[in-house]
Enzyme design. Structure first.
Site, short mmCIF file in Angstrom:
data_model
loop_
_atom_site.label_atom_id
_atom_site.label_comp_id
_atom_site.label_asym_id
_atom_site.label_seq_id
_atom_site.Cartn_x
_atom_site.Cartn_y
_atom_site.Cartn_z
N HIS A 173 9.14 3.73 3.59
CA HIS A 173 9.73 4.45 4.50
C HIS A 173 9.08 4.30 5.75
O HIS A 173 7.69 3.81 5.86
CB HIS A 173 10.04 5.91 4.38
CG HIS A 173 11.07 6.60 5.16
ND1 HIS A 173 10.63 7.10 6.50
CD2 HIS A 173 12.05 6.80 5.11
CE1 HIS A 173 11.75 7.69 7.02
NE2 HIS A 173 12.66 7.55 6.10
N ARG A 186 13.45 14.89 -0.31
CA ARG A 186 14.91 14.79 -0.62
C ARG A 186 14.97 14.12 -2.11
O ARG A 186 15.93 14.42 -3.08
CB ARG A 186 15.76 13.99 0.55
CG ARG A 186 15.82 14.61 1.75
CD ARG A 186 16.24 13.55 2.84
NE ARG A 186 15.46 12.26 2.99
CZ ARG A 186 15.87 11.18 3.71
NH1 ARG A 186 16.88 11.34 4.48
NH2 ARG A 186 15.22 10.03 3.62
N SER A 245 20.66 5.04 12.16
CA SER A 245 21.96 5.61 12.49
C SER A 245 22.04 6.89 13.61
O SER A 245 22.85 6.91 14.50
CB SER A 245 22.83 6.35 11.22
OG SER A 245 21.85 7.10 10.52
N HIS A 253 18.69 0.54 5.56
CA HIS A 253 18.98 2.07 5.84
C HIS A 253 19.85 2.50 4.66
O HIS A 253 19.46 2.31 3.50
CB HIS A 253 19.53 2.03 7.21
CG HIS A 253 19.81 3.48 7.74
ND1 HIS A 253 19.00 4.64 7.40
CD2 HIS A 253 20.47 3.74 8.77
CE1 HIS A 253 19.30 5.61 8.11
NE2 HIS A 253 20.13 5.25 8.98
N ASP A 266 17.13 7.30 -1.31
CA ASP A 266 18.24 6.58 -1.88
C ASP A 266 17.79 6.27 -3.26
O ASP A 266 18.69 5.76 -4.00
CB ASP A 266 18.40 5.32 -1.11
CG ASP A 266 18.90 5.67 0.23
OD1 ASP A 266 19.65 6.24 0.48
OD2 ASP A 266 18.26 5.10 1.29
N1 CMX Z 1 9.82 -3.45 -1.42
C1 CMX Z 1 9.03 -4.45 -1.06
N2 CMX Z 1 8.56 -4.65 0.23
C2 CMX Z 1 8.19 -3.64 0.86
C3 CMX Z 1 8.87 -2.52 0.69
C4 CMX Z 1 9.66 -2.37 -0.47
N3 CMX Z 1 10.41 -1.36 -0.90
N4 CMX Z 1 8.80 -1.56 1.70
C5 CMX Z 1 8.22 -2.04 2.61
N5 CMX Z 1 7.99 -3.51 2.20
C6 CMX Z 1 7.08 -4.35 3.04
C7 CMX Z 1 8.00 -4.99 4.30
O1 CMX Z 1 9.21 -5.49 3.99
C8 CMX Z 1 6.97 -5.56 4.88
O2 CMX Z 1 6.94 -6.64 4.73
P1 CMX Z 1 6.66 -7.99 5.62
O3 CMX Z 1 5.50 -7.76 6.52
O4 CMX Z 1 6.57 -9.12 4.69
O5 CMX Z 1 7.84 -7.85 6.41
C9 CMX Z 1 5.84 -4.60 4.69
O6 CMX Z 1 5.77 -4.05 3.49
C10 CMX Z 1 5.38 -3.66 5.74
O7 CMX Z 1 6.53 -2.79 5.94
P2 CMX Z 1 6.28 -1.18 6.03
O8 CMX Z 1 5.74 -1.04 7.46
O9 CMX Z 1 5.56 -0.55 4.95
O10 CMX Z 1 7.88 -0.57 6.09
P3 CMX Z 1 8.92 -0.76 7.45
O11 CMX Z 1 8.66 0.29 8.15
O12 CMX Z 1 8.93 -2.00 8.08
O13 CMX Z 1 10.09 -0.67 6.54
C11 CMX Z 1 11.70 0.18 5.04
C12 CMX Z 1 10.80 0.66 5.95
C13 CMX Z 1 12.36 1.33 4.40
C14 CMX Z 1 13.02 -0.73 5.89
C15 CMX Z 1 11.23 -0.61 4.08
O14 CMX Z 1 10.46 0.30 3.07
C16 CMX Z 1 12.20 -1.23 2.95
O15 CMX Z 1 12.73 -2.14 3.19
N6 CMX Z 1 12.57 -0.53 1.75
C17 CMX Z 1 13.36 -0.93 0.74
C18 CMX Z 1 14.85 -0.29 1.34
C19 CMX Z 1 15.15 0.88 1.27
O16 CMX Z 1 15.08 1.66 0.45
N7 CMX Z 1 15.61 1.37 2.61
C20 CMX Z 1 15.96 2.90 2.86
C21 CMX Z 1 15.08 3.53 3.64
C22 CMX Z 1 15.75 5.28 3.86
C23 CMX Z 1 17.02 5.22 4.30
O17 CMX Z 1 16.98 4.95 5.49
O18 CMX Z 1 18.25 5.61 3.88
#
Ligand code: CMX
Length: 435
Positions: free
Chosen positions: A318, A327, A241, A271, A373
């Site tokens: 994250h 937070r 965002s 996000h 979140d």
């Molecule tokens: N559950 C399951 N798998 C997860 C995970 C979770 N909470 N967090 C990361 N992973 C997985 C990723 O999907 C990725 O898998 P693939 O290689 O199969 O695609 C792998 O672990 C590596 O990811 P990463 O480098 O640790 O995380 P990213 O930087 O790519 O993504 C985020 C970060 C937040 C999108 C991810 O941790 C996620 O999807 N979390 C759940 C959704 C969430 O809570 N989002 C809110 C974030 C805060 C905000 O912006 O408000």
């Protein structure tokens, strides 16, 4: 010119000079080397933006103009009789790079109250949307409908000098921040309370009045919203965002266009939408496991099922952070203080114990810890704000404080249109595969 705006104006020249001198002296220094993996990996770790309002440290979490959340809880003014920081204070800190006193936050509150009027056509536009339209879509539609009020758009058409861009941007940002609570509350009352709207109470602060217009009169909920609006306000510049608002603004799109674009990014489930997904997932788990407080074993099995279905555990992980989000901790402390026996809080606490080791065991998740979140929905549920589809709108209202402070600075410093380079796999192979 109003006092706050004049004060901002006095900051521009020294800040612009500081940046100019710094670039003149160090502009050719290299700060990083980018690996091919980073191009395909969502640009993780590539320092590519300047955002002055806050900085995220992977090990420590967010600092707003150098202050951590616990420091701000101590240093920012609270509402008379309250404990939580007022969002007016963090806005002032981010925009002016100064800690405000009680009088100053009151001045910001009053300034926003004067600007808060929403023209009737905006409500008509929202009312034209089907009731099942997601609240974030209604929110973005409302922001775009408000664009009729853009001072920047008018000034640009009249041929404003580029030196003065910051002025209508400042007014647009202040107006939009002032109006967002009313817009959000309108959407909430329309969808969940038969359109029984509540008039603003001009004696209250920005977040207190927001709580009032949503229909939650208790002082404890107001305190929660003050904390909520403070801690969600900014997360440095690279998040979807924040980055979007800066990027779209760099084309001299006005505050309304830029912020609406960013809100569409916030509405993605990876996000900001994760805050609604956390509660949806948690309640589904609780119901499927027979209600009440499930055992750690049952939660662990449910978590593994979610992962085996190819889904993420919302609220965990994250892109930058590598520890429990401060937070999250601030919200956990609020729950410990005000509702230690709340059943959903017990469940959220148990999830906090169960999920990280499971994510760690996957071997690929870089941060197994909870983010902001993972906790926010539980607090809102406790006070009866149970319509979780609405939660991302609350996040969005708060995000205006940091991102629009940054946008004002972007115009004040004459930041250029953003235009990074891109390449193709074929070209990269031609260049590097030969080596
Ligand atoms: N559950 C399951 N798998 C997860 C995970 C979770 N909470 N967090 C990361 N992973 C997985 C990723 O999907 C990725 O898998 P693939 O290689 O199969 O695609 C792998 O672990 C590596 O990811 P990463 O480098 O640790 O995380 P990213 O930087 O790519 O993504 C985020 C970060 C937040 C999108 C991810 O941790 C996620 O999807 N979390 C759940 C959704 C969430 O809570 N989002 C809110 C974030 C805060 C905000 O912006 O408000």
């Amino acid at each position: 010119m109003e006092r706050l705006k004049e004060h901002f104006q006095s900051k521009i020249e020294p800040a612009a000079k500081e940046v100019k001198d710094f670039i003149a002296e160090y502009g050719d220094e290299k700060i990083s080397e980018v690996k091919i993996r980073q191009l395909y990996g969502g640009m993780r770790g590539v320092p590519a933006l300047i955002t002055e309002t806050s900085k995220l440290d992977p090990a420590e979490g967010i600092r707003f103009r150098g202050y951590s959340i616990p420091e701000l809880q101590e240093k920012l003014p609270a509402y008379p009789g309250g404990n939580e920081p007022l969002p007016e204070g963090i806005f002032y800190l981010m925009l002016f790079n100064e800690l405000p006193d009680d009088d100053t936050v009151r001045r910001v509150s009053n300034n926003w109250m004067r600007r808060a009027n929403i023209p009737p056509h905006v409500f008509k536009v929202i009312d034209a949307l089907p009731m099942h339209t997601h609240p974030m879509t209604q929110f973005v539609t409302g922001i775009m409908a408000l664009r009729t009020e853009s001072e920047f758009q008018k000034a640009y058409r009249k041929g404003i000098n580029k030196k003065d861009y910051w002025q209508p941007t400042y007014d647009d940002a202040m107006n939009l921040i002032a109006r967002l609570p009313r817009l959000a509350a309108y959407i909430y009352r329309r969808m969940y309370h038969n359109g029984d709207h509540i008039e603003p109470d001009s004696s209250l602060d920005w977040a207190g009045n927001f709580a009032h217009m949503l229909g939650f009169p208790g002082e404890e909920f107001r305190e929660l919203l003050r904390l909520y609006m403070t801690i969600h306000s900014d997360h440095e510049g690279g998040n979807v965002s924040g980055h979007t608002i800066h990027l779209v603004g760099s084309a001299l799109s006005d505050v309304y266009q830029s912020f609406a674009a960013g809100m569409n990014g916030l509405a993605g489930p990876l996000h900001g939408l994760a805050n609604q997904e956390v509660i949806r997932w948690t309640l589904a788990m609780r119901d499927e496991l027979g209600g009440g407080l499930p055992s750690k074993e049952l939660i662990a099995n449910y978590v593994k099922d979610t992962l085996n279905n190819g889904q993420v555990i919302p609220g965990f992980g994250h892109a930058v952070l590598r520890k429990t989000d401060p937070r999250y901790t601030a919200q956990r402390e609020f729950a410990q203080k005000h509702m230690p026996h709340d059943e959903l809080f017990q469940i959220i606490s148990r999830i906090y114990e169960v999920v990280p080791p499971i994510l760690k065991d996957l071997g690929k998740v870089k941060n197994p810890w909870p983010n902001v979140d993972a906790h926010s929905g539980q607090l809102l549920m406790h006070y009866g704000l149970t319509q979780y589809d609405f939660y991302t709108v609350l996040f969005g209202v708060s995000r205006s404080l940091g991102t629009l402070s940054s946008l004002i600075w972007d115009r004040a410093l004459g930041m250029p249109i953003e235009r990074p380079g891109s390449t193709t796999t074929a070209l990269l192979k031609e260049q590097y595969a030969k080596k």
